[in-house]
Design an enzyme around this catalytic site. Sequence first.
Site, PDB file in Angstrom:
ATOM      1  CE  LYS A   1      -3.452  -0.595  -0.602  1.00  0.00           C
ATOM      2  NZ  LYS A   1      -4.011  -1.012  -1.940  1.00  0.00           N
TER       3      LYS A   1
ATOM      4  CG  HIS B   1       4.264  -6.177  -1.504  1.00  0.00           C
ATOM      5  ND1 HIS B   1       4.282  -4.888  -1.991  1.00  0.00           N
ATOM      6  CD2 HIS B   1       2.991  -6.636  -1.699  1.00  0.00           C
ATOM      7  CE1 HIS B   1       3.074  -4.584  -2.460  1.00  0.00           C
ATOM      8  NE2 HIS B   1       2.286  -5.619  -2.293  1.00  0.00           N
TER       9      HIS B   1
ATOM     10  CB  THR C   1       2.343  -1.773  -5.341  1.00  0.00           C
ATOM     11  OG1 THR C   1       2.460  -1.621  -3.936  1.00  0.00           O
ATOM     12  CG2 THR C   1       3.310  -2.809  -5.851  1.00  0.00           C
TER      13      THR C   1
ATOM     14  CE  LYS D   1     -11.106   8.730   1.398  1.00  0.00           C
ATOM     15  NZ  LYS D   1     -11.044   9.539   2.636  1.00  0.00           N
ATOM     16  N   GLY D   2      -6.014   7.085  -2.952  1.00  0.00           N
ATOM     17  CA  GLY D   2      -4.773   7.546  -3.560  1.00  0.00           C
ATOM     18  C   GLY D   2      -4.437   8.983  -3.220  1.00  0.00           C
TER      19      GLY D   2
END
Length: 330
Positions: A62, A115, A65, A293-294
Amino acid sequence: MSEDLDNNNVDSPSVLSAKLKRPNYNDNPYIRMPGGFSLEALKSAIDYKPKPGDLFVVTYPKCGTTWMQYIVAVMMRKGRPVIDARDYLQNSPFLEFTGVDAMEYMTDPGPIKTHLPFHLIPFSSQAKYIYVARNPKDCCVSFYHHTKSLPSYNFSDGTFDEFFEMFINGQTDYGDYFDHHLSWYEHKNEPNIHFVTYEDLKVDTKNEILKLAKFLGEEHYKTLTNNPDILDKVLEYSSIHYMKNSLNESFKHIFSPTSKTSDNMPSGVKAFNKYMAEHSWLVKNNEVEFVRKGVVGDWKNYFTPEQERRMEERIKEKTKDSDLMNIWKK
């Protein structure tokens, strides 16, 4: 910690609910993983020997990526978009989820997603690595929503306070946020590593994409500078709006209990689908929202003053011998 279930001895949903801790993790000798991920796929990722020209997108979960995967994929496709979740997973394989054999299924150019912290990464001077860092507070909030949303975690009724305690103590999947960031930050100046922050990408996306193109190679840089329409398409097809529309709905089908396991798919995906079929009750009350949301600063809507104080203490403790946090001072 969550105990792994014996897939050959499937209990009733009520019994399974009692067995699966919240969140449901796969604890193994290497690194804590999300529940349902295959240990064999993880081992294949760690043991992989990169080929010359391999390109990896690396983050702690998060931290941007998917955004970076889209940017790179559209750039490498010279403006063609990623269509949906299947296209995304197939042509930018998630190495420790799908297994190394996933690269045999790629039909379009794209990066390899992982990750993994630096000590587990399949590293080669002949490959290139893009690492995206994100401030810990926003990462914590985004990771909470991710864990709450995906059914395999068994955390649909989880609270932010619960997740905060796991995050700040380094107990989420992929381990401690700070250990992960520090492991890559120490190598940020190596010629085959491009280290960028999520926040810089938000502030000046176009310029950061051009920097990235230079890192990927002169061909990509010239394509974008000589063809402004292609650069515009990279910006358009990696926007939050486009990613939400192309991914969120199609991901729901992937996590559906009716999702079929086929022989024509990577080994890690088959293992995950089998796991989800045997635990189909996990899907109930879940709305998969892979892209949310970003934004920068959403943590202010979640952290209590006490949680902010504790996070600041954790930051000081974990980064006392590093200038990692200076990358966010501006």
